[in-house]
Design a protein around this motif. Structure first.
Motif, PDB file in Angstrom:
ATOM      1  N   THR A 166     -26.365 -15.746 -12.924  1.00  0.00           N
ATOM      2  CA  THR A 166     -26.179 -16.616 -12.112  1.00  0.00           C
ATOM      3  C   THR A 166     -25.891 -17.635 -12.727  1.00  0.00           C
ATOM      4  O   THR A 166     -25.818 -17.675 -13.787  1.00  0.00           O
ATOM      5  CB  THR A 166     -27.866 -17.332 -12.308  1.00  0.00           C
ATOM      6  OG1 THR A 166     -28.794 -16.729 -11.195  1.00  0.00           O
ATOM      7  CG2 THR A 166     -27.842 -18.553 -11.016  1.00  0.00           C
ATOM      8  N   THR A 167     -24.343 -17.843 -11.482  1.00  0.00           N
ATOM      9  CA  THR A 167     -23.519 -18.918 -12.242  1.00  0.00           C
ATOM     10  C   THR A 167     -23.289 -19.921 -10.961  1.00  0.00           C
ATOM     11  O   THR A 167     -23.973 -20.254 -10.452  1.00  0.00           O
ATOM     12  CB  THR A 167     -22.481 -17.751 -11.865  1.00  0.00           C
ATOM     13  OG1 THR A 167     -22.276 -17.627 -10.812  1.00  0.00           O
ATOM     14  CG2 THR A 167     -21.751 -16.560 -13.297  1.00  0.00           C
ATOM     15  N   THR A 209     -20.405 -22.506 -10.135  1.00  0.00           N
ATOM     16  CA  THR A 209     -19.019 -23.129 -10.084  1.00  0.00           C
ATOM     17  C   THR A 209     -18.981 -23.802  -9.135  1.00  0.00           C
ATOM     18  O   THR A 209     -19.078 -23.925  -7.976  1.00  0.00           O
ATOM     19  CB  THR A 209     -18.564 -21.573  -8.736  1.00  0.00           C
ATOM     20  OG1 THR A 209     -18.430 -20.125  -9.829  1.00  0.00           O
ATOM     21  CG2 THR A 209     -17.026 -21.359  -9.119  1.00  0.00           C
ATOM     22  N   TRP A 210     -17.704 -24.762  -9.675  1.00  0.00           N
ATOM     23  CA  TRP A 210     -16.992 -26.078  -9.050  1.00  0.00           C
ATOM     24  C   TRP A 210     -15.582 -26.026  -9.240  1.00  0.00           C
ATOM     25  O   TRP A 210     -15.475 -25.796 -10.559  1.00  0.00           O
ATOM     26  CB  TRP A 210     -18.026 -27.233  -9.206  1.00  0.00           C
ATOM     27  CG  TRP A 210     -16.841 -28.571  -8.524  1.00  0.00           C
ATOM     28  CD1 TRP A 210     -17.364 -28.329  -7.505  1.00  0.00           C
ATOM     29  CD2 TRP A 210     -15.815 -29.576  -9.377  1.00  0.00           C
ATOM     30  NE1 TRP A 210     -17.029 -29.840  -7.403  1.00  0.00           N
ATOM     31  CE2 TRP A 210     -15.887 -30.095  -8.063  1.00  0.00           C
ATOM     32  CE3 TRP A 210     -15.531 -30.093 -10.155  1.00  0.00           C
ATOM     33  CZ2 TRP A 210     -15.462 -31.431  -8.230  1.00  0.00           C
ATOM     34  CZ3 TRP A 210     -15.138 -30.807 -10.634  1.00  0.00           C
ATOM     35  CH2 TRP A 210     -14.579 -31.616  -8.855  1.00  0.00           C
ATOM     36  N   THR A 230     -14.076 -23.328 -10.983  1.00  0.00           N
ATOM     37  CA  THR A 230     -14.365 -22.642 -12.507  1.00  0.00           C
ATOM     38  C   THR A 230     -16.130 -22.968 -12.401  1.00  0.00           C
ATOM     39  O   THR A 230     -16.844 -23.108 -12.370  1.00  0.00           O
ATOM     40  CB  THR A 230     -14.089 -24.277 -13.334  1.00  0.00           C
ATOM     41  OG1 THR A 230     -12.293 -24.653 -13.404  1.00  0.00           O
ATOM     42  CG2 THR A 230     -14.045 -23.940 -14.742  1.00  0.00           C
ATOM     43  N   VAL A 231     -16.315 -21.391 -13.373  1.00  0.00           N
ATOM     44  CA  VAL A 231     -17.125 -21.775 -13.520  1.00  0.00           C
ATOM     45  C   VAL A 231     -17.870 -23.014 -14.799  1.00  0.00           C
ATOM     46  O   VAL A 231     -17.301 -22.334 -15.781  1.00  0.00           O
ATOM     47  CB  VAL A 231     -17.694 -20.071 -14.775  1.00  0.00           C
ATOM     48  CG1 VAL A 231     -19.106 -19.478 -14.914  1.00  0.00           C
ATOM     49  CG2 VAL A 231     -17.379 -18.308 -13.369  1.00  0.00           C
ATOM     50  N   GLU A 290     -23.928 -20.322 -16.785  1.00  0.00           N
ATOM     51  CA  GLU A 290     -23.787 -19.134 -16.416  1.00  0.00           C
ATOM     52  C   GLU A 290     -24.920 -18.827 -17.168  1.00  0.00           C
ATOM     53  O   GLU A 290     -25.267 -18.869 -19.041  1.00  0.00           O
ATOM     54  CB  GLU A 290     -22.733 -18.510 -16.828  1.00  0.00           C
ATOM     55  CG  GLU A 290     -22.393 -16.797 -16.679  1.00  0.00           C
ATOM     56  CD  GLU A 290     -21.618 -16.307 -16.691  1.00  0.00           C
ATOM     57  OE1 GLU A 290     -21.506 -15.390 -16.155  1.00  0.00           O
ATOM     58  OE2 GLU A 290     -20.707 -16.535 -17.496  1.00  0.00           O
ATOM     59  N   ARG A 302     -21.534 -25.819 -20.057  1.00  0.00           N
ATOM     60  CA  ARG A 302     -19.674 -25.631 -20.768  1.00  0.00           C
ATOM     61  C   ARG A 302     -19.270 -27.513 -20.878  1.00  0.00           C
ATOM     62  O   ARG A 302     -20.002 -27.897 -19.873  1.00  0.00           O
ATOM     63  CB  ARG A 302     -18.993 -25.711 -19.719  1.00  0.00           C
ATOM     64  CG  ARG A 302     -18.730 -23.951 -19.425  1.00  0.00           C
ATOM     65  CD  ARG A 302     -17.132 -23.464 -19.074  1.00  0.00           C
ATOM     66  NE  ARG A 302     -16.389 -24.447 -19.790  1.00  0.00           N
ATOM     67  CZ  ARG A 302     -15.113 -24.633 -19.084  1.00  0.00           C
ATOM     68  NH1 ARG A 302     -14.611 -23.749 -17.986  1.00  0.00           N
ATOM     69  NH2 ARG A 302     -14.192 -25.071 -19.130  1.00  0.00           N
TER      70      ARG A 302
END
Length: 93
Positions: free
Chosen positions: A2-3, A5-6, A9-10, A13, A32
Motif C-alpha cells: 500500500t502506498t 502519494t501526494w 510523490t510516494v 509505502e 518519509r
C-alpha cells in the motif's frame, strides 16, 4: 504493498497497514520523514484519544495537516500506536 502519494510523490509505502474507520494507518518508519513538518493542530476522538497533525511538504508545495497520528492512543485504539494516516488529497492505494 500500500502506498500514500501526494503531489506525484510516494510519501509512505508498507505492506503492514492497519485500517480504522476507513483510514489506512502506516507504520511511522514507512513514512518519509523528509516530507513531514510539525503542526500545532490537535483534535480529540472519544475512543482513540488526542490526534496530532503533520503538514506535508513536497517540491515546495505544502498540504497543511494532511497526516495525523495518535501519540498515546486510548486502549481501544492501541493497534494504531506508532502509525500515521493521511487525508486532504493524499491518494492511498
Amino acid at each position: 504493498m500500500t502506498t500514500a502519494t501526494w503531489n506525484g510523490t510516494v510519501i509512505a509505502e508498507s505492506d503492514d497497514i492497519v485500517t480504522v474507520e476507513g483510514n489506512a494507518y502506516f507504520p511511522r518508519e514507512s513514512v518519509r520523514e523528509d516530507v513531514l513538518r510539525p503542526s500545532s493542530t490537535h483534535t480529540t476522538c472519544p475512543w482513540k484519544g488526542e490526534a496530532s497533525y503533520l503538514t506535508l511538504e513536497v517540491d515546495g508545495q505544502t498540504n497543511p495537516d494532511a497526516a495525523w497520528y495518535y501519540p498515546q492512543p486510548k486502549a481501544a485504539a492501541e493497534e494504531i500506536t506508532g502509525r500515521v494516516a493521511f487525508w486532504r488529497g493524499v491518494e492511498v492505494g
